[in-house]
Design a protein around this motif. Structure first.
Motif, PDB file in Angstrom:
ATOM      1  N   ARG A 161       3.261  10.290  -4.429  1.00 26.48           N
ATOM      2  CA  ARG A 161       2.485  11.496  -4.102  1.00 26.48           C
ATOM      3  C   ARG A 161       2.184  11.594  -2.610  1.00 26.48           C
ATOM      4  N   TYR A 162       2.972  10.845  -1.821  1.00 24.13           N
ATOM      5  CA  TYR A 162       2.737  10.802  -0.366  1.00 24.13           C
ATOM      6  C   TYR A 162       2.903  12.187   0.280  1.00 24.13           C
ATOM      7  N   ASP A 163       3.982  12.901  -0.066  1.00 28.24           N
ATOM      8  CA  ASP A 163       4.229  14.213   0.558  1.00 28.24           C
ATOM      9  C   ASP A 163       3.119  15.202   0.210  1.00 28.24           C
ATOM     10  N   MET A 167      15.048   4.419   8.422  1.00 27.99           N
ATOM     11  CA  MET A 167      14.765   3.016   8.079  1.00 27.99           C
ATOM     12  C   MET A 167      13.280   2.820   7.802  1.00 27.99           C
ATOM     13  N   ASP A 168      12.983   2.016   6.792  1.00 29.65           N
ATOM     14  CA  ASP A 168      11.606   1.721   6.410  1.00 29.65           C
ATOM     15  C   ASP A 168      11.626   0.381   5.678  1.00 29.65           C
ATOM     16  N   PHE A 169      10.491  -0.331   5.706  1.00 25.06           N
ATOM     17  CA  PHE A 169      10.485  -1.602   4.970  1.00 25.06           C
ATOM     18  C   PHE A 169      10.014  -1.437   3.530  1.00 25.06           C
ATOM     19  N   CYS A 170       9.649  -0.215   3.165  1.00 24.11           N
ATOM     20  CA  CYS A 170       9.054   0.025   1.846  1.00 24.11           C
ATOM     21  C   CYS A 170      10.076   0.736   0.944  1.00 24.11           C
ATOM     22  N   GLN A 171      10.650   0.000  -0.011  1.00 24.76           N
ATOM     23  CA  GLN A 171      11.711   0.575  -0.838  1.00 24.76           C
ATOM     24  C   GLN A 171      11.231   1.784  -1.673  1.00 24.76           C
ATOM     25  N   TRP A 212       3.802  19.569  13.289  1.00 25.86           N
ATOM     26  CA  TRP A 212       3.856  18.400  14.178  1.00 25.86           C
ATOM     27  C   TRP A 212       5.265  17.798  14.160  1.00 25.86           C
ATOM     28  N   ARG A 213       5.844  17.671  12.956  1.00 24.48           N
ATOM     29  CA  ARG A 213       7.200  17.106  12.884  1.00 24.48           C
ATOM     30  C   ARG A 213       8.210  18.058  13.520  1.00 24.48           C
ATOM     31  N   PHE A 214       7.973  19.386  13.376  1.00 25.42           N
ATOM     32  CA  PHE A 214       8.856  20.384  13.987  1.00 25.42           C
ATOM     33  C   PHE A 214       8.873  20.209  15.518  1.00 25.42           C
ATOM     34  N   GLY A 246      14.534  -1.895   6.229  1.00 19.48           N
ATOM     35  CA  GLY A 246      14.515  -2.763   7.405  1.00 19.48           C
ATOM     36  C   GLY A 246      13.117  -2.824   7.989  1.00 19.48           C
ATOM     37  N   ASP A 247      12.814  -3.940   8.617  1.00 21.84           N
ATOM     38  CA  ASP A 247      11.487  -4.171   9.187  1.00 21.84           C
ATOM     39  C   ASP A 247      11.467  -3.753  10.661  1.00 21.84           C
ATOM     40  N   GLY A 248      10.512  -2.909  11.002  1.00 22.11           N
ATOM     41  CA  GLY A 248      10.388  -2.430  12.379  1.00 22.11           C
ATOM     42  C   GLY A 248      10.065  -3.520  13.385  1.00 22.11           C
ATOM     43  N   LEU A 249       9.680  -4.705  12.899  1.00 20.96           N
ATOM     44  CA  LEU A 249       9.381  -5.810  13.814  1.00 20.96           C
ATOM     45  C   LEU A 249      10.587  -6.709  14.026  1.00 20.96           C
ATOM     46  N   LEU A 274      12.691   5.537  12.523  1.00 18.69           N
ATOM     47  CA  LEU A 274      12.035   4.322  12.023  1.00 18.69           C
ATOM     48  C   LEU A 274      10.740   4.678  11.302  1.00 18.69           C
ATOM     49  N   ALA A 275      10.391   3.865  10.299  1.00 19.59           N
ATOM     50  CA  ALA A 275       9.234   4.153   9.429  1.00 19.59           C
ATOM     51  C   ALA A 275       9.419   5.538   8.828  1.00 19.59           C
ATOM     52  N   THR A 276      10.611   5.768   8.338  1.00 21.09           N
ATOM     53  CA  THR A 276      11.004   7.119   7.876  1.00 21.09           C
ATOM     54  C   THR A 276      10.217   7.552   6.642  1.00 21.09           C
ATOM     55  N   GLY A 277       9.675   6.602   5.897  1.00 23.15           N
ATOM     56  CA  GLY A 277       8.887   6.950   4.702  1.00 23.15           C
ATOM     57  C   GLY A 277       9.716   7.751   3.716  1.00 23.15           C
ATOM     58  N   SER A 278       9.190   8.915   3.316  1.00 24.37           N
ATOM     59  CA  SER A 278       9.906   9.759   2.361  1.00 24.37           C
ATOM     60  C   SER A 278      10.930  10.651   3.055  1.00 24.37           C
ATOM     61  N   MET A 335       0.828  -1.197   0.000  1.00 25.30           N
ATOM     62  CA  MET A 335       0.000   0.000   0.000  1.00 25.30           C
ATOM     63  C   MET A 335       0.877   1.269   0.000  1.00 25.30           C
ATOM     64  N   PHE A 336       1.916   1.299   0.878  1.00 23.41           N
ATOM     65  CA  PHE A 336       2.774   2.483   0.926  1.00 23.41           C
ATOM     66  C   PHE A 336       3.569   2.634  -0.358  1.00 23.41           C
ATOM     67  N   GLY A 337       3.920   1.509  -0.972  1.00 23.26           N
ATOM     68  CA  GLY A 337       4.622   1.564  -2.254  1.00 23.26           C
ATOM     69  C   GLY A 337       3.767   2.238  -3.325  1.00 23.26           C
ATOM     70  N   ILE A 393       9.799   7.843  15.694  1.00 23.39           N
ATOM     71  CA  ILE A 393       8.871   7.171  14.782  1.00 23.39           C
ATOM     72  C   ILE A 393       7.657   8.083  14.641  1.00 23.39           C
ATOM     73  N   ALA A 394       7.413   8.543  13.422  1.00 25.93           N
ATOM     74  CA  ALA A 394       6.322   9.493  13.179  1.00 25.93           C
ATOM     75  C   ALA A 394       5.280   8.849  12.271  1.00 25.93           C
ATOM     76  N   PHE A 395       4.086   8.725  12.771  1.00 27.29           N
ATOM     77  CA  PHE A 395       2.966   8.162  12.008  1.00 27.29           C
ATOM     78  C   PHE A 395       3.316   6.769  11.465  1.00 27.29           C
ATOM     79  N   GLY A 396       4.138   6.072  12.235  1.00 28.42           N
ATOM     80  CA  GLY A 396       4.591   4.743  11.818  1.00 28.42           C
ATOM     81  C   GLY A 396       4.107   3.643  12.742  1.00 28.42           C
ATOM     82  N   ASN A 446       0.968   1.791  12.047  1.00 30.93           N
ATOM     83  CA  ASN A 446       0.966   0.912  10.876  1.00 30.93           C
ATOM     84  C   ASN A 446       1.699  -0.405  11.106  1.00 30.93           C
ATOM     85  N   MET A 447       2.308  -0.558  12.261  1.00 30.83           N
ATOM     86  CA  MET A 447       3.049  -1.787  12.531  1.00 30.83           C
ATOM     87  C   MET A 447       2.062  -2.918  12.811  1.00 30.83           C
ATOM     88  N   ALA A 448       2.318  -4.074  12.214  1.00 31.56           N
ATOM     89  CA  ALA A 448       1.405  -5.212  12.365  1.00 31.56           C
ATOM     90  C   ALA A 448       1.370  -5.699  13.823  1.00 31.56           C
TER      91      ALA A 448
HETATM   92  C1  LIG Z   1       2.416   7.120   7.310  1.00 31.44           C
HETATM   93  S1  LIG Z   1       4.046   6.682   6.832  1.00 31.44           S
HETATM   94  C2  LIG Z   1       5.027   7.745   7.845  1.00 31.44           C
HETATM   95  C3  LIG Z   1       6.283   8.218   7.159  1.00 31.44           C
HETATM   96  C4  LIG Z   1       7.086   9.299   7.859  1.00 31.44           C
HETATM   97  N1  LIG Z   1       7.575   8.888   9.152  1.00 31.44           N
HETATM   98  C5  LIG Z   1       6.326  10.595   7.972  1.00 31.44           C
HETATM   99  O1  LIG Z   1       6.345  11.210   9.048  1.00 31.44           O
HETATM  100  O2  LIG Z   1       5.752  11.028   6.974  1.00 31.44           O
HETATM  101  C6  LIG Z   1       4.234   5.107   7.596  1.00 31.44           C
HETATM  102  C7  LIG Z   1       5.485   4.378   7.157  1.00 31.44           C
HETATM  103  O3  LIG Z   1       5.618   3.201   7.975  1.00 31.44           O
HETATM  104  C8  LIG Z   1       6.267   2.240   7.186  1.00 31.44           C
HETATM  105  N2  LIG Z   1       6.107   0.929   7.819  1.00 31.44           N
HETATM  106  C9  LIG Z   1       4.963   0.259   8.094  1.00 31.44           C
HETATM  107  N3  LIG Z   1       5.229  -0.937   8.645  1.00 31.44           N
HETATM  108  C10 LIG Z   1       6.580  -1.030   8.729  1.00 31.44           C
HETATM  109  C11 LIG Z   1       7.473  -2.013   9.217  1.00 31.44           C
HETATM  110  N4  LIG Z   1       7.036  -3.172   9.723  1.00 31.44           N
HETATM  111  N5  LIG Z   1       8.786  -1.753   9.195  1.00 31.44           N
HETATM  112  C12 LIG Z   1       9.261  -0.597   8.679  1.00 31.44           C
HETATM  113  N6  LIG Z   1       8.477   0.371   8.184  1.00 31.44           N
HETATM  114  C13 LIG Z   1       7.142   0.163   8.209  1.00 31.44           C
HETATM  115  C14 LIG Z   1       5.593   2.397   5.827  1.00 31.44           C
HETATM  116  O4  LIG Z   1       6.327   1.806   4.784  1.00 31.44           O
HETATM  117  C15 LIG Z   1       5.486   3.914   5.717  1.00 31.44           C
HETATM  118  O5  LIG Z   1       6.560   4.477   5.016  1.00 31.44           O
END
Ligand SMILES: C[S@@+](CC[C@H](N)C(=O)[O-])C[C@H]1O[C@@H](n2cnc3c(N)ncnc32)[C@H](O)[C@@H]1O
Length: 223
Positions: free
Chosen positions: A8-10, A67-71, A24-26, A96-99, A43-47, A1-3, A113-116, A119-121
């Motif tokens: 156009r995520y930003d 680090m993020d698991f979504c290339q 919020w990030r500031f 890398g996988d956050g789990l 972690l879950a750095t996204g873009s 889904m994130f891929g 970890i911001a908005f990440g 989304n972790m399983a």
């Molecule tokens: C909503 S985005 C947040 C991105 C960024 N931190 C921000 O502030 O915009 C959530 C991110 O979590 C990542 N993510 C979800 N599950 C993950 C996992 N198990 N390991 C690493 N990254 C993961 C997604 O790939 C996505 O880039």
């Protein structure tokens, strides 16, 4: 889904939040700056928006790993870095996988970890992994959607469940991803609930603050 939404995520973030996501990030980065870390894992750095904001705010020479698991998300971060190289040194972006973080124990002064986390399983496992890679005395910073004040909830729900999927569907071509956003935010704990989960993961000290009428919360926890 994130891929799928990565290109156009930003843009979707700026439009849906009316630009307030930058604030919020500031606030997150200001809190990290006060902790004076020498190295930080985002972690879950996204873009990469948090990593870039950290790079601007922290002293030159601070080691930053995104680090993020979504290339495809990391590709966006790398493209932004290539377009605007910083004289303060490069951020390392790594898949890398956050789990199951491919990182050694006790390696970081701070983890962000911001908005990440939402989304972790497996949230408990991700909290345990972030604790593992923090040095004793290091700090975990979690920026995440929370449960807003009761008064604003009806308007917020309208925005989240009806308007956002419509607008973001048009911007990104992926309405389902933004329907998931509303569902995942609705299912996420409020400040007290998340604080309890963080404590249960082995962080003795947890503090939290609400932003924008409780829509978002910043938690800080010391290992
Ligand atoms: C909503 S985005 C947040 C991105 C960024 N931190 C921000 O502030 O915009 C959530 C991110 O979590 C990542 N993510 C979800 N599950 C993950 C996992 N198990 N390991 C690493 N990254 C993961 C997604 O790939 C996505 O880039």
């Amino acid at each position: 889904m994130f891929g799928r939404i990565a290109p156009r995520y930003d843009l979707a973030n700026r439009v849906l939040s009316g630009g307030i996501d930058v604030y919020w990030r500031f606030k997150l980065v200001e809190a990290v700056r006060r902790a004076r870390p020498r190295n930080v894992l985002d972690l879950a750095t996204g873009s990469g928006d948090v990593a870039f904001a950290l790079q601007r705010a922290l002293p030159a020479g601070t080691q930053l790993l995104g680090m993020d698991f979504c290339q495809p998300m990391l590709d966006q971060a790398e493209a932004k870095q290539a377009a605007r190289p910083s004289p303060r040194g490069a951020i390392r972006f790594q898949q890398g996988d956050g789990l199951n973080l491919p990182l050694p124990d006790q390696a970081f002064d701070a983890v962000t970890i911001a908005f990440g986390l939402r989304n972790m399983a497996d949230r408990a496992r991700c909290l345990a992994e972030m604790r593992r890679v923090l040095r004793p005395g290091g700090t975990l910073f979690i920026l995440e959607f929370s449960q807003p004040w009761a008064l604003v909830r009806p308007f917020y729900n309208l925005h989240l469940r009806k308007l956002s999927p419509l607008v973001a569907g048009w911007l990104t071509g992926d309405r389902a991803a933004y329907e998931y956003l509303g569902t995942s935010i609705g299912a996420f704990p409020g400040r007290e609930g998340l604080s309890s989960e963080i404590r249960a993961a082995g962080f003795p000290t947890v503090s939290s603050s609400a932003m924008t009428m409780g829509v978002v919360a910043l938690h800080a926890a010391t290992r």
